[in-house]
Design a protein around this motif. Structure first.
Motif, PDB file in Angstrom:
ATOM      1  N   LEU A 109      -6.323  22.605  25.549  1.00  0.00           N
ATOM      2  CA  LEU A 109      -6.023  23.567  24.496  1.00  0.00           C
ATOM      3  C   LEU A 109      -5.688  22.853  23.188  1.00  0.00           C
ATOM      4  O   LEU A 109      -5.196  21.731  23.179  1.00  0.00           O
ATOM      5  CB  LEU A 109      -4.849  24.449  24.911  1.00  0.00           C
ATOM      6  CG  LEU A 109      -5.048  25.291  26.172  1.00  0.00           C
ATOM      7  CD1 LEU A 109      -3.788  26.091  26.485  1.00  0.00           C
ATOM      8  CD2 LEU A 109      -6.245  26.236  26.020  1.00  0.00           C
ATOM      9  N   CYS A 110      -5.953  23.544  22.114  1.00  0.00           N
ATOM     10  CA  CYS A 110      -5.606  23.050  20.774  1.00  0.00           C
ATOM     11  C   CYS A 110      -4.548  23.974  20.185  1.00  0.00           C
ATOM     12  O   CYS A 110      -4.758  25.188  20.122  1.00  0.00           O
ATOM     13  CB  CYS A 110      -6.849  23.029  19.884  1.00  0.00           C
ATOM     14  SG  CYS A 110      -6.517  22.485  18.187  1.00  0.00           S
ATOM     15  N   LEU A 111      -3.409  23.418  19.778  1.00  0.00           N
ATOM     16  CA  LEU A 111      -2.340  24.182  19.142  1.00  0.00           C
ATOM     17  C   LEU A 111      -2.159  23.662  17.721  1.00  0.00           C
ATOM     18  O   LEU A 111      -1.930  22.466  17.517  1.00  0.00           O
ATOM     19  CB  LEU A 111      -1.031  24.031  19.921  1.00  0.00           C
ATOM     20  CG  LEU A 111       0.227  24.616  19.271  1.00  0.00           C
ATOM     21  CD1 LEU A 111       0.090  26.121  19.061  1.00  0.00           C
ATOM     22  CD2 LEU A 111       1.461  24.291  20.113  1.00  0.00           C
ATOM     23  N   ARG A 112      -2.264  24.572  16.763  1.00  0.00           N
ATOM     24  CA  ARG A 112      -2.142  24.192  15.361  1.00  0.00           C
ATOM     25  C   ARG A 112      -1.164  25.140  14.668  1.00  0.00           C
ATOM     26  O   ARG A 112      -0.936  26.268  15.122  1.00  0.00           O
ATOM     27  CB  ARG A 112      -3.499  24.251  14.658  1.00  0.00           C
ATOM     28  CG  ARG A 112      -4.607  23.502  15.377  1.00  0.00           C
ATOM     29  CD  ARG A 112      -5.877  23.463  14.568  1.00  0.00           C
ATOM     30  NE  ARG A 112      -5.755  22.541  13.439  1.00  0.00           N
ATOM     31  CZ  ARG A 112      -6.715  22.324  12.549  1.00  0.00           C
ATOM     32  NH1 ARG A 112      -7.870  22.979  12.650  1.00  0.00           N
ATOM     33  NH2 ARG A 112      -6.557  21.480  11.564  1.00  0.00           N
ATOM     34  N   PHE A 113      -0.612  24.699  13.567  1.00  0.00           N
ATOM     35  CA  PHE A 113       0.276  25.518  12.757  1.00  0.00           C
ATOM     36  C   PHE A 113      -0.315  25.621  11.351  1.00  0.00           C
ATOM     37  O   PHE A 113      -1.066  24.743  10.917  1.00  0.00           O
ATOM     38  CB  PHE A 113       1.679  24.917  12.724  1.00  0.00           C
ATOM     39  CG  PHE A 113       2.360  24.949  14.067  1.00  0.00           C
ATOM     40  CD1 PHE A 113       3.192  25.994  14.411  1.00  0.00           C
ATOM     41  CD2 PHE A 113       2.138  23.939  14.995  1.00  0.00           C
ATOM     42  CE1 PHE A 113       3.805  26.041  15.655  1.00  0.00           C
ATOM     43  CE2 PHE A 113       2.735  23.960  16.242  1.00  0.00           C
ATOM     44  CZ  PHE A 113       3.575  25.023  16.573  1.00  0.00           C
ATOM     45  N   LEU A 127       4.302  32.505  20.569  1.00  0.00           N
ATOM     46  CA  LEU A 127       3.635  31.356  21.177  1.00  0.00           C
ATOM     47  C   LEU A 127       3.417  31.551  22.674  1.00  0.00           C
ATOM     48  O   LEU A 127       2.366  31.205  23.215  1.00  0.00           O
ATOM     49  CB  LEU A 127       4.450  30.087  20.928  1.00  0.00           C
ATOM     50  CG  LEU A 127       4.388  29.537  19.495  1.00  0.00           C
ATOM     51  CD1 LEU A 127       5.386  28.409  19.316  1.00  0.00           C
ATOM     52  CD2 LEU A 127       2.981  29.062  19.151  1.00  0.00           C
ATOM     53  N   THR A 128       4.392  32.134  23.355  1.00  0.00           N
ATOM     54  CA  THR A 128       4.235  32.371  24.791  1.00  0.00           C
ATOM     55  C   THR A 128       3.090  33.332  25.062  1.00  0.00           C
ATOM     56  O   THR A 128       2.260  33.112  25.964  1.00  0.00           O
ATOM     57  CB  THR A 128       5.547  32.912  25.381  1.00  0.00           C
ATOM     58  OG1 THR A 128       6.590  31.944  25.172  1.00  0.00           O
ATOM     59  CG2 THR A 128       5.404  33.187  26.869  1.00  0.00           C
ATOM     60  N   MET A 129       2.998  34.405  24.271  1.00  0.00           N
ATOM     61  CA  MET A 129       1.914  35.355  24.453  1.00  0.00           C
ATOM     62  C   MET A 129       0.574  34.719  24.113  1.00  0.00           C
ATOM     63  O   MET A 129      -0.442  34.976  24.778  1.00  0.00           O
ATOM     64  CB  MET A 129       2.128  36.605  23.588  1.00  0.00           C
ATOM     65  CG  MET A 129       1.063  37.667  23.794  1.00  0.00           C
ATOM     66  SD  MET A 129       1.399  39.167  22.838  1.00  0.00           S
ATOM     67  CE  MET A 129       2.880  39.732  23.648  1.00  0.00           C
ATOM     68  N   ALA A 189      13.724  26.060  18.818  1.00  0.00           N
ATOM     69  CA  ALA A 189      12.949  25.210  19.727  1.00  0.00           C
ATOM     70  C   ALA A 189      12.156  26.068  20.705  1.00  0.00           C
ATOM     71  O   ALA A 189      12.508  27.216  20.998  1.00  0.00           O
ATOM     72  CB  ALA A 189      13.885  24.278  20.492  1.00  0.00           C
ATOM     73  N   TRP A 190      11.082  25.476  21.216  1.00  0.00           N
ATOM     74  CA  TRP A 190      10.220  26.160  22.186  1.00  0.00           C
ATOM     75  C   TRP A 190       9.634  25.105  23.104  1.00  0.00           C
ATOM     76  O   TRP A 190       9.262  24.016  22.654  1.00  0.00           O
ATOM     77  CB  TRP A 190       9.113  26.929  21.457  1.00  0.00           C
ATOM     78  CG  TRP A 190       8.057  27.490  22.352  1.00  0.00           C
ATOM     79  CD1 TRP A 190       8.162  28.567  23.190  1.00  0.00           C
ATOM     80  CD2 TRP A 190       6.709  27.023  22.490  1.00  0.00           C
ATOM     81  NE1 TRP A 190       6.976  28.796  23.841  1.00  0.00           N
ATOM     82  CE2 TRP A 190       6.065  27.856  23.430  1.00  0.00           C
ATOM     83  CE3 TRP A 190       5.989  25.971  21.918  1.00  0.00           C
ATOM     84  CZ2 TRP A 190       4.735  27.675  23.805  1.00  0.00           C
ATOM     85  CZ3 TRP A 190       4.676  25.789  22.284  1.00  0.00           C
ATOM     86  CH2 TRP A 190       4.063  26.638  23.211  1.00  0.00           C
ATOM     87  N   SER A 191       9.581  25.423  24.394  1.00  0.00           N
ATOM     88  CA  SER A 191       9.072  24.460  25.367  1.00  0.00           C
ATOM     89  C   SER A 191       7.562  24.599  25.500  1.00  0.00           C
ATOM     90  O   SER A 191       7.061  25.612  26.001  1.00  0.00           O
ATOM     91  CB  SER A 191       9.745  24.677  26.727  1.00  0.00           C
ATOM     92  OG  SER A 191      11.135  24.431  26.644  1.00  0.00           O
ATOM     93  N   LEU A 192       6.837  23.584  25.075  1.00  0.00           N
ATOM     94  CA  LEU A 192       5.379  23.584  25.181  1.00  0.00           C
ATOM     95  C   LEU A 192       4.961  23.422  26.640  1.00  0.00           C
ATOM     96  O   LEU A 192       5.408  22.481  27.309  1.00  0.00           O
ATOM     97  CB  LEU A 192       4.808  22.426  24.356  1.00  0.00           C
ATOM     98  CG  LEU A 192       3.312  22.147  24.516  1.00  0.00           C
ATOM     99  CD1 LEU A 192       2.503  23.258  23.872  1.00  0.00           C
ATOM    100  CD2 LEU A 192       2.960  20.794  23.899  1.00  0.00           C
ATOM    101  N   PRO A 193       4.123  24.316  27.156  1.00  0.00           N
ATOM    102  CA  PRO A 193       3.593  24.133  28.513  1.00  0.00           C
ATOM    103  C   PRO A 193       2.532  23.033  28.517  1.00  0.00           C
ATOM    104  O   PRO A 193       1.323  23.287  28.596  1.00  0.00           O
ATOM    105  CB  PRO A 193       3.009  25.509  28.846  1.00  0.00           C
ATOM    106  CG  PRO A 193       2.658  26.111  27.526  1.00  0.00           C
ATOM    107  CD  PRO A 193       3.670  25.579  26.552  1.00  0.00           C
TER     108      PRO A 193
END
Length: 343
Positions: A284-288, A249-251, A271-275
């Motif tokens: 931006l659009c983030l989808r899974f 996700l970071t990349m 867990a991951w910290s969303l920027p």
């Protein structure tokens, strides 16, 4: 029957286990003729949690129906079929929408109770398939079983990731990870109209396969420069994370352009910290995405039948069931890409 089973943290073995039997009228029994070893299999074996010793592994399988419950209407004895990697009832509100993963009856083959009630897997001579009319799909006569086994998970995941990305013809797509899902995501993106596809992968042999199959490839440290070179510095229109976790996700956020789309098809367990500030400012659009051959089976089969995608390119070795424990070790050591099991 012989089956590949969990033998303790990080270990698998071959064992004789009881043959499965019909439990419900909607069940089928499939004689497995092809199975495969997946990155998810490696993950659960290495992080067993809810996986008991002796449990039959595997969620990618294809073969022939040898027994049917009285309630099965869409299949017959002797039919060649492939299995979805998880089950769904086919009749609830979620299933009628095509959202089979949300079905309350979901069971994931071969993963213990990680994703629902335990259901023995398909790395065995026989497998019981609940809700057979929904979970099993016929294998077209012009599709080999070697190809069909990858439609139940690996190609289904790649396909849905590309669909969720909302590609326009000519879009630049970056794929993070050159494992089996990443390789087939690259092929699916090309088949569905992408322009340049850039696959990011640290292992040179996997980058080489991607270039043979029509993509550009870069090691992680070189990825941003290659993406910028091919987009006049904008970044990729879509980035598909095929590894999961913080690294992918970071990349992805580093490679995507403003107003671009990130799709993650990797398994996430932390867990991951969303920027969020950047995501908002750049719209931006983030989808899974989780693959669903019950929903997209016809589309996926069509891509294979047309020759647009050959999923067998990810099978770096073909083995018998007896060699499955060794194949798990080779995959864990990244000496192979994906193991195809012929029974």
């Amino acid at each position: 029957m012989k089956a590949v089973v969990f033998a303790g943290a990080g270990r698998v073995g071959l064992a004789d286990v009881p043959d499965p039997v019909l439990r419900e009228p909607t069940d089928a029994i499939v004689r497995v003729q092809r199975a495969a070893i997946c990155g998810t299999d490696l993950h659960i074996v290495g992080h067993p949690g809810q996986l008991p010793e002796g449990f039959v592994l595997g969620h990618e399988f294809a073969g022939q129906i040898v027994d049917l419950g009285d309630g099965v209407r869409g299949h017959r004895h002797g039919d060649r079929v492939l299995g979805a990697d998880f089950t769904a009832c086919g009749t609830c509100w979620w299933c009628r929408r095509g959202d089979h993963w949300e079905c309350a009856e979901r069971q994931f083959f071969g993963t213990g109770s990680v994703f629902g009630p335990p259901l023995p897997g398909g790395q065995a001579e026989l497998v019981r398939v609940p809700f057979a009319d929904t979970v099993l799909r016929p294998v077209p006569a012009d599709v080999s079983l070697d190809a069909a086994v990858f439609l139940g998970d690996t190609l289904a995941t790649a396909h849905v990731a590309v669909q969720r990305a909302g590609l326009r013809p000519g879009d630049t797509v970056a794929v993070i990870g050159g494992g089996p899902v990443g390789q087939l995501t690259s092929l699916a993106a090309q088949a569905c109209g992408a322009g340049v596809v850039i696959l990011v992968e640290p292992v040179e042999s996997r980058r080489h396969l991607a270039t043979i199959e029509g993509a550009l490839a870069a090691a992680p440290d070189d990825a941003r420069a290659l993406v910028e070179q091919n987009t006049d510095g904008r970044g990729a229109d879509a980035v598909i994370d095929a590894i999961g976790g913080q690294t992918g996700l970071t990349m992805a956020f580093d490679l995507v352009r403003r107003r671009g789309t990130i799709v993650s098809a990797g398994v996430h367990t932390e867990a991951w910290s969303l920027p969020a500030g950047r995501a908002f400012a750049d719209e931006l659009c983030l989808r899974f995405a989780i693959g669903d051959p019950m929903r997209h089976g016809d589309e996926i089969a069509g891509l294979v039948r047309s020759g647009a995608i050959d999923p067998t390119v990810v099978a770096s070795e073909t083995i018998g069931l007896d060699d499955a424990p060794g194949a798990y070790r080779r995959m864990a050591e990244r000496r192979t890409l994906k193991s195809l099991i012929r029974l």
